[in-house]
Design a protein around this motif. Structure first.
Motif, PDB file in Angstrom:
ATOM      1  N   CYS A 248     -11.767  -3.052   9.490  1.00 22.24           N
ATOM      2  CA  CYS A 248     -11.848  -4.457   9.674  1.00 22.24           C
ATOM      3  C   CYS A 248     -10.833  -5.244   9.332  1.00 22.24           C
ATOM      4  CB  CYS A 248     -13.313  -4.765   9.048  1.00 22.24           C
ATOM      5  SG  CYS A 248     -13.636  -6.355   8.988  1.00 22.24           S
ATOM      6  N   HIS A 250     -11.129  -8.445   9.016  1.00 24.04           N
ATOM      7  CA  HIS A 250     -11.970  -9.600   8.028  1.00 24.04           C
ATOM      8  C   HIS A 250     -11.816 -10.957   8.845  1.00 24.04           C
ATOM      9  CE1 HIS A 250     -11.583  -6.460   5.445  1.00 24.04           C
ATOM     10  NE2 HIS A 250     -10.064  -6.663   5.238  1.00 24.04           N
ATOM     11  N   ASP A 251     -11.836 -10.906  10.457  1.00 26.30           N
ATOM     12  CA  ASP A 251     -11.539 -12.019  11.051  1.00 26.30           C
ATOM     13  C   ASP A 251     -12.862 -12.404  11.825  1.00 26.30           C
ATOM     14  OD1 ASP A 251     -10.664 -14.033  12.631  1.00 26.30           O
ATOM     15  OD2 ASP A 251      -9.249 -12.836  13.789  1.00 26.30           O
ATOM     16  N   GLN A 252     -13.034 -11.747  12.906  1.00 23.85           N
ATOM     17  CA  GLN A 252     -14.268 -12.034  13.769  1.00 23.85           C
ATOM     18  C   GLN A 252     -15.335 -10.910  13.596  1.00 23.85           C
ATOM     19  OE1 GLN A 252     -14.773 -14.770  15.303  1.00 23.85           O
ATOM     20  NE2 GLN A 252     -12.581 -15.515  15.032  1.00 23.85           N
ATOM     21  N   GLU A 253     -14.979  -9.816  12.945  1.00 20.55           N
ATOM     22  CA  GLU A 253     -15.987  -8.845  12.907  1.00 20.55           C
ATOM     23  C   GLU A 253     -17.396  -8.976  12.336  1.00 20.55           C
ATOM     24  OE1 GLU A 253     -12.729  -8.929  11.800  1.00 20.55           O
ATOM     25  OE2 GLU A 253     -11.509  -7.394  12.296  1.00 20.55           O
ATOM     26  N   CYS A 256     -18.671  -8.043   7.854  1.00 17.49           N
ATOM     27  CA  CYS A 256     -17.595  -8.207   7.026  1.00 17.49           C
ATOM     28  C   CYS A 256     -17.832  -8.656   5.679  1.00 17.49           C
ATOM     29  CB  CYS A 256     -16.569  -9.113   7.737  1.00 17.49           C
ATOM     30  SG  CYS A 256     -15.000  -9.169   6.680  1.00 17.49           S
ATOM     31  N   LYS A 259     -15.924 -11.835   4.556  1.00 20.49           N
ATOM     32  CA  LYS A 259     -16.597 -13.015   4.851  1.00 20.49           C
ATOM     33  C   LYS A 259     -17.649 -13.374   4.108  1.00 20.49           C
ATOM     34  CE  LYS A 259     -16.156 -12.260   9.372  1.00 20.49           C
ATOM     35  NZ  LYS A 259     -16.649 -12.400  10.682  1.00 20.49           N
ATOM     36  N   LEU A 276      -5.978 -15.717   7.136  1.00 21.26           N
ATOM     37  CA  LEU A 276      -6.103 -15.715   8.533  1.00 21.26           C
ATOM     38  C   LEU A 276      -4.918 -16.179   9.264  1.00 21.26           C
ATOM     39  CD1 LEU A 276      -9.883 -16.860   9.148  1.00 21.26           C
ATOM     40  CD2 LEU A 276      -8.883 -14.556   9.332  1.00 21.26           C
ATOM     41  N   ASN A 280      -2.755 -14.395  12.105  1.00 26.95           N
ATOM     42  CA  ASN A 280      -2.165 -14.894  13.307  1.00 26.95           C
ATOM     43  C   ASN A 280      -0.762 -14.742  13.259  1.00 26.95           C
ATOM     44  OD1 ASN A 280      -4.878 -15.382  14.714  1.00 26.95           O
ATOM     45  ND2 ASN A 280      -5.105 -17.273  13.360  1.00 26.95           N
TER      46      ASN A 280
END
Ligand code: GDP
Ligand code: ZN
Length: 288
Positions: A248, A250-253, A256, A259, A276, A280
């Protein structure tokens, strides 16, 4: 055979501190063939000769080796930022912290110019105080310098940070007899920024060794695999393995744990957003 640490290299000799004594050493001949470079900070084995002369027989394995300044086996970096003039930028502080972590160097955050500080001090101590060792100093008034000296005891330390934050002024205050140039960048340039100095490890009166030349003043995020980034944020790293998906980011998953911790206020939103942003940046680099 004795063990010591190279504190200075000059005129073909290596000055090795073993106990309280500094030995003027040459290198055993085979170093020249093996092209192994001996750096200030290297731990070495030496054979004493007459007087205080000696021969370096062997360089012991390094924990790290910096390029600027060229020093090996640095335990910790005092990362200096100014509370004002220039104002600290959290993204830059975080980049320095990652650079330290990548090099296996423990960071100490030193917010200098507390005499100009004001509210910035509270903001930055709140952002980092629970994650890293944080000191607040003023090279001008002497505020916090004893704590800084204490933090340097028994370790090999280097100072780093953006220019103009007071690294040279702090080093001059800590090291008796040191006279690094201080002032605005243009002052320093005028007075000959390019004169090469020999890097030296100085023994502090209260104990500990410090590199007498400040280190890197600007830097890019080091390149790394996307999944390695989280390891350089201690508050995120400590949740490793708790997300629903292995790997993961830890972005869109979904599921998480990071998050969740951000939503619960256990991880600071601003640090997470910085994570984040770096993630990117790393992704962008892979597109070109
Ligand atoms: P460096 O580029 O990080 O080595 O910064 P310098 O040591 O050259 O300092 C930059 C400027 O900030 C100089 O004019 C110093 O006199 C000033 N300075 C350094 N420390 C302090 C401090 O604690 N308080 C204040 N007010 N000025 C400081
Ligand atoms: Zn996650």
């Amino acid at each position: 055979m004795m063990e010591g640490i190279v504190v200075k290299a000059y005129g073909g000799f290596y000055y090795v501190l073993a106990g309280e004594t500094e030995w003027e050493c040459s290198l055993r001949g085979r170093f020249r063939h093996e092209k192994q470079q001996v750096l200030v900070g290297d731990r070495v084995e030496l054979t004493p000769r007459h007087g205080r002369a000696g021969v370096v027989e062997k360089v012991l394995p390094r924990t790290n080796a910096l390029v600027r300044p060229p020093v090996a086996n640095v335990d910790q970096a005092v990362m200096v930022f100014a509370l004002r003039e220039p104002e600290p930028n959290p993204g830059l502080v975080d980049r320095f912290l990652i650079a330290a972590s990548v090099n296996h160097i423990e960071p100490i955050l030193c917010f200098n110019k507390s005499d100009l500080g004001g509210d910035t001090q509270l903001e930055f101590v709140a952002r980092y105080g629970h994650l890293f060792r944080v000191l607040v100093t003023s090279a001008k008034t002497g505020d916090g310098l004893n704590e800084l000296l204490q933090a340097l005891q028994n370790r090999v330390s280097v100072f780093a940070g953006p220019s103009g934050v007071g690294k040279s002024t702090l080093l001059n205050a800590l090291i008796p007899g040191l006279r690094l140039k201080t002032g605005t960048i243009s002052d320093k340039t005028k007075r000959g920024k390019h004169t090469t100095r020999h890097v030296e490890l100085i023994s502090l009166p209260a104990g500990g060794l410090v590199v007498d030349t400040p280190g890197f003043s600007s830097l890019d995020l080091p390149d790394m695999k996307l999944e390695d980034l989280a390891g350089h944020f201690p508050e995120i790293a400590q949740l490793q393995g708790e997300c629903y998906f292995t790997g993961c980011l830890h972005d869109q998953e979904p599921g998480c744990a990071v998050k969740k911790a951000v939503d619960a206020g256990a991880i600071q939103q601003s640090r997470y957003l910085q994570y984040l942003e770096f993630l990117n940046d790393l992704k962008e680099r892979r597109r070109y």
